[in-house]
Design an enzyme around this catalytic site. Structure first.
Site: not given
Ligand SMILES: *Cc1c(COP(=O)(O)O)cnc(C)c1O
Length: 377
Positions: A35, A270
């Site tokens: 993701k 800035y």
């Molecule tokens: C992002 C996510 C993971 C992965 O988590 P990590 O700590 O990056 O391994 C796993 N399960 C869900 C539902 C997530 O949203």
């Protein structure tokens, strides 16, 4: 030739996948969580490398990313972890993309879409065990399970949950409570004579520390990218003398756009927020908060140039920053600069950058603008 780019080290990613796989063993499927543009690493780039390493299951947040992956991998397991609007269900069903659902309304709409296309809707039922995020409560679970039993088109492919505090190894009680609730939900599923193939709750911290949580699929995110879920997880691993080496996969680089000398007393950028004490050499870099270089790094961030740490001077702009190169010999226009990564002498980790701005490496990485080229090296 790019002025700002992200390098993805294939060897490091492959090594992390193998390291995690060796912890997991053969009992559970390794699902790569990709993701947020693969935590900023580049969705397609990471997915292709993972696939070359035998990974055949991917988790994304949204249907858009799932469709991109389906184009690459016609048969891989692809799970959408986040919210999918029912208007998109037919696409998921047509492409046999797995949906995460957790309410009657969603299931009914998925069934309607599935029966229309005469294809099964592949569903992972998410259980609310204490994160107060997505998920069905134990009270509502029987109604949902009934629907699966009665429906010709709804397939219960998976049952899942997500831990709220598993990165905090000083308090394992809450994770234990959540796992207990998950187990209860699974027992209920069994009484409905449903046999989901994938039972999953383990994220990176759970993969690293709690083998009892593996189920039949694990969701590996941050650790796959070579970063510890938290300092506590790393410490606990070392204390238990579990040998596990994670290698950071991502480097973020840019180039010097201009070098100039300014006399003492000159303000930089800035708001005139920083004024040099003495004659200084300043390099202008073509990267700013649009790119994901956080504005809170103003006057605080550091970059590496030719092995030297150079401080960000003044404010981070939308597309530029200025850094102090007074102590770096022979600085040249176009010279390479490391924003995250390491050279022979020094290193700037995503974690160190995150600590400077009171956040976590997940955020630092995920916010590197997706329009910046990802180069596999
Ligand atoms: C992002 C996510 C993971 C992965 O988590 P990590 O700590 O990056 O391994 C796993 N399960 C869900 C539902 C997530 O949203």
């Amino acid at each position: 030739m790019h002025r700002t780019w992200v390098e993805i080290k294939e060897l490091a990613l492959s090594s992390n996948i193998q390291t995690l796989r060796s912890l997991i063993g053969n009992g559970a499927v390794f699902c790569a969580v990709v993701k947020a543009n693969a935590y900023g690493h580049g969705l397609k780039e990471v997915a292709r490398i993972a696939r070359r390493n035998g990974v055949d299951a991917f988790a994304v947040d949204c249907i858009e990313d799932a469709l991109i992956l389906r184009d690459l991998f016609p048969t891989s397991l692809i799970i959408v972890l986040g919210y999918t609007m029912s208007e998109r269900f037919h696409e998921a069903i047509r492409e046999q993309i797995d949906l995460t659902l957790y309410d009657l309304e969603g299931l009914r709409e998925a069934e309607a879409a599935a029966s229309k296309s005469a294809l099964p809707a592949r569903v992972h039922l998410k259980i609310e065990t204490g994160t107060s995020r997505q998920g069905v409560s134990m009270d509502d679970l029987p109604d949902l399970l009934n629907l699966f039993r009665e429906s010709k088109y709804l397939q219960l492919i998976g049952v899942s949950t997500h831990f709220a505090n598993i990165e905090d190894t000083t308090n394992t009680e809450y994770a234990t409570l959540q796992y207990h609730r998950f187990t209860e939900a699974l027992e209920l599923v069994r009484t409905f004579e449903l046999e989901p193939e994938y039972i999953h709750c383990a994220c990176s911290a759970a993969i690293l520390l709690y083998p009892q949580t593996y189920g039949t699929l694990v969701r590996a995110g941050i650790a796959m990218y070579g970063i510890w879920s938290s300092a506590m997880v790393e410490e606990t691993m070392h204390k238990q003398s579990i040998s596990c080496e994670l290698q950071p996969v991502l480097s973020w680089k840019t180039r010097i756009a201009q070098v100039k000398s300014i006399p003492g007393g000159t303000p930089i950028g800035y708001g005139l927020t920083e004024i040099v004490q003495k004659r200084s050499r300043i390099a202008v870099l073509p990267v700013g908060y649009w790119d994901g270089y956080d504005r809170r790094l103003s006057s605080r961030g550091e970059v590496l140039i030719a092995g030297y740490r150079c401080k960000v001077m003044g404010r981070v702009n939308m597309n530029m920053i200025m850094v102090d190169v007074s102590s770096v010999p022979n600085v040249q226009k176009n010279q390479e600069v490391i924003l995250i990564g390491k050279d022979a002498r020094n290193m700037i980790t995503a974690d160190a950058m995150a600590q400077k701005i009171s956040t976590i490496p997940y955020e630092v990485l995920a916010r590197i603008n997706a329009s910046i080229p990802r180069i596999v090296v």
